[in-house]
Design an enzyme around this catalytic site. Structure first.
Site, PDB file in Angstrom:
ATOM      1  N   LYS A 100     -30.113  23.441  12.696  1.00 31.52           N
ATOM      2  CA  LYS A 100     -29.803  22.008  12.758  1.00 31.52           C
ATOM      3  C   LYS A 100     -29.101  21.644  14.062  1.00 31.52           C
ATOM      4  O   LYS A 100     -28.253  22.386  14.534  1.00 31.52           O
ATOM      5  CB  LYS A 100     -28.896  21.677  11.570  1.00 31.52           C
ATOM      6  CG  LYS A 100     -28.443  20.250  11.463  1.00 31.52           C
ATOM      7  CD  LYS A 100     -27.662  20.012  10.178  1.00 31.52           C
ATOM      8  CE  LYS A 100     -26.176  20.209  10.366  1.00 31.52           C
ATOM      9  NZ  LYS A 100     -25.415  19.964   9.138  1.00 31.52           N
ATOM     10  N   ARG A 117     -13.261  19.852   9.748  1.00 28.65           N
ATOM     11  CA  ARG A 117     -14.165  19.834  10.900  1.00 28.65           C
ATOM     12  C   ARG A 117     -13.417  19.833  12.234  1.00 28.65           C
ATOM     13  O   ARG A 117     -13.969  20.177  13.258  1.00 28.65           O
ATOM     14  CB  ARG A 117     -15.120  18.632  10.809  1.00 28.65           C
ATOM     15  CG  ARG A 117     -16.250  18.928   9.830  1.00 28.65           C
ATOM     16  CD  ARG A 117     -17.067  17.710   9.491  1.00 28.65           C
ATOM     17  NE  ARG A 117     -16.407  16.902   8.481  1.00 28.65           N
ATOM     18  CZ  ARG A 117     -17.023  16.008   7.721  1.00 28.65           C
ATOM     19  NH1 ARG A 117     -18.306  15.820   7.847  1.00 28.65           N
ATOM     20  NH2 ARG A 117     -16.352  15.325   6.827  1.00 28.65           N
ATOM     21  N   GLY A 177       0.799  -1.234   0.000  1.00 27.24           N
ATOM     22  CA  GLY A 177       0.000   0.000   0.000  1.00 27.24           C
ATOM     23  C   GLY A 177       0.826   1.276   0.000  1.00 27.24           C
ATOM     24  O   GLY A 177       0.285   2.368  -0.152  1.00 27.24           O
ATOM     25  N   GLU A 178       2.147   1.147   0.171  1.00 30.98           N
ATOM     26  CA  GLU A 178       2.968   2.364   0.196  1.00 30.98           C
ATOM     27  C   GLU A 178       3.011   3.000  -1.187  1.00 30.98           C
ATOM     28  O   GLU A 178       2.874   2.340  -2.204  1.00 30.98           O
ATOM     29  CB  GLU A 178       4.385   2.034   0.678  1.00 30.98           C
ATOM     30  CG  GLU A 178       4.418   1.775   2.176  1.00 30.98           C
ATOM     31  CD  GLU A 178       5.807   1.459   2.690  1.00 30.98           C
ATOM     32  OE1 GLU A 178       6.775   1.439   1.902  1.00 30.98           O
ATOM     33  OE2 GLU A 178       5.913   1.208   3.910  1.00 30.98           O
TER      34      GLU A 178
HETATM   35  C1  R5P Z   1     -21.511  20.555   8.647  1.00 33.90           C
HETATM   36  O1  R5P Z   1     -21.390  21.505   9.397  1.00 33.90           O
HETATM   37  C2  R5P Z   1     -21.403  20.697   7.165  1.00 33.90           C
HETATM   38  O2  R5P Z   1     -21.579  22.010   6.734  1.00 33.90           O
HETATM   39  C3  R5P Z   1     -22.407  19.807   6.464  1.00 33.90           C
HETATM   40  O3  R5P Z   1     -23.710  20.256   6.810  1.00 33.90           O
HETATM   41  C4  R5P Z   1     -22.222  18.372   6.887  1.00 33.90           C
HETATM   42  O4  R5P Z   1     -20.907  17.962   6.705  1.00 33.90           O
HETATM   43  C5  R5P Z   1     -23.155  17.484   6.089  1.00 33.90           C
HETATM   44  O5  R5P Z   1     -23.033  16.197   6.580  1.00 33.90           O
HETATM   45  P1  R5P Z   1     -24.143  15.103   6.295  1.00 33.90           P
HETATM   46  O6  R5P Z   1     -24.348  15.053   4.803  1.00 33.90           O
HETATM   47  O7  R5P Z   1     -23.531  13.832   6.822  1.00 33.90           O
HETATM   48  O8  R5P Z   1     -25.354  15.500   7.033  1.00 33.90           O
END
Ligand code: R5P
Length: 287
Positions: free
Chosen positions: A188, A93, A35-36
């Protein structure tokens, strides 16, 4: 200028090279049985301005290592100026330590890119503050207007743009500006990977063609929940879009089964829904 394609962005690199009238370098990239990575660049790079185009979607660590190896190899080969064009930058993230002892992996990545690149270009970073982690010039491009132009061509009649969360509301605003329509966002709450809940919110979408926009579609969970909220309020159709279509597993099928009229993403990540190209935008900053 020489454009050097990474394996994750071969088509995009080709498009960028064509638009710039630049040479596209030959790269041999294969894996040893364990895999390298074996990597070799072909050509004379001495004194040249080189642009490596390599996104870092899954398998992130492989794509990242290839990006770093390309940059160092070109530096060794005498490239005078090196730009790392990374249309999708992974690890966005984890842009800070949320708990003591956590690795700030987006900073780890930025520091390593800065070792050999003179300049970094990214597209819709998960957080703009990630730019500060680079030790070299770092630029973020915004693909939102490209989404707007795509839907301006396709959708006639009443339109509205909705973001599934507050984080994407700025994108929704820019897409709506191009479409000349209203925009809004939902609230959300993430329960876990691929699992989100949205707060009830009254939206003015009755009989309207709704464009849903986000920076990333990963599992598709956020968009599925947003679609439910919009459809229940009488929208004529829902068009799901994003910049980075990670679209892991059956995300696209999940969205289509959930009632999306279409799913559209850009080619920052080569995917089944990459119908909008960022090549011109990249080429224009590289010129
Ligand atoms: C999160 O803050 C991003 O902006 C997206 O909303 C997120 O990565 C979407 O992830 P998923 O499609 O798994 O809901």
């Amino acid at each position: 200028m020489i454009v050097v394609p990474g394996t994750a962005s071969q088509v995009l690199a080709h498009r960028v090279a064509e638009l710039l009238g630049a040479e596209l370098a030959g790269v041999t990239c294969r894996r040893f049985p364990d895999g390298e990575l074996y990597l070799r660049v072909e050509g004379d790079f001495r004194g040249e301005e080189c642009v490596v185009v390599q996104s870092t979607p899954p398998p992130q660590d492989r794509n990242i290592f290839e990006l770093l190896a390309l940059l160092e190899t070109l530096r060794d080969a005498g490239a005078a100026e090196l730009t790392a064009a990374v249309p999708y930058l992974a690890y966005g993230r984890q842009d800070r330590a949320f708990k003591p002892g956590e690795a700030v992996t987006s900073r780890v990545l930025a520091k390593h890119v800065s070792l050999n690149a003179d300049r970094f270009i990214g597209v819709n970073l998960h957080k703009r503050s990630i730019l500060d982690y680079f030790d070299v010039e770092a630029v973020e491009l915004d693909a939102s207007p490209l989404l707007g132009r795509y839907f301006r061509q396709r959708l006639k009649g009443r339109r509205a743009v909705i973001a599934p969360d507050a984080g994407a509301s700025g994108m929704a605003e820019k897409v709506a500006e191009v479409l000349g329509c209203e925009h809004d966002h939902l609230e959300k709450k993430r329960l876990g990977p691929g699992e989100v809940v949205l707060q009830q919110k009254e939206l003015d979408v009755e009989g309207v063609q709704v464009v849903l926009v986000d920076d990333i579609i990963d599992s598709g969970g956020s968009m599925v929940e947003a679609m439910k909220a919009i459809e229940s309020q009488g929208a004529e159709s829902v068009h799901v879009s994003c910049v980075h279509a990670l679209a892991t597993g059956s995300a696209i099928a999940r969205l289509l089964a959930g009632g999306a009229s279409e799913v559209a993403g850009t080619d920052t990540i080569a995917s089944q829904v990459s119908v909008i190209s960022v090549a011109e935008m990249l080429a224009s900053v590289l010129k």
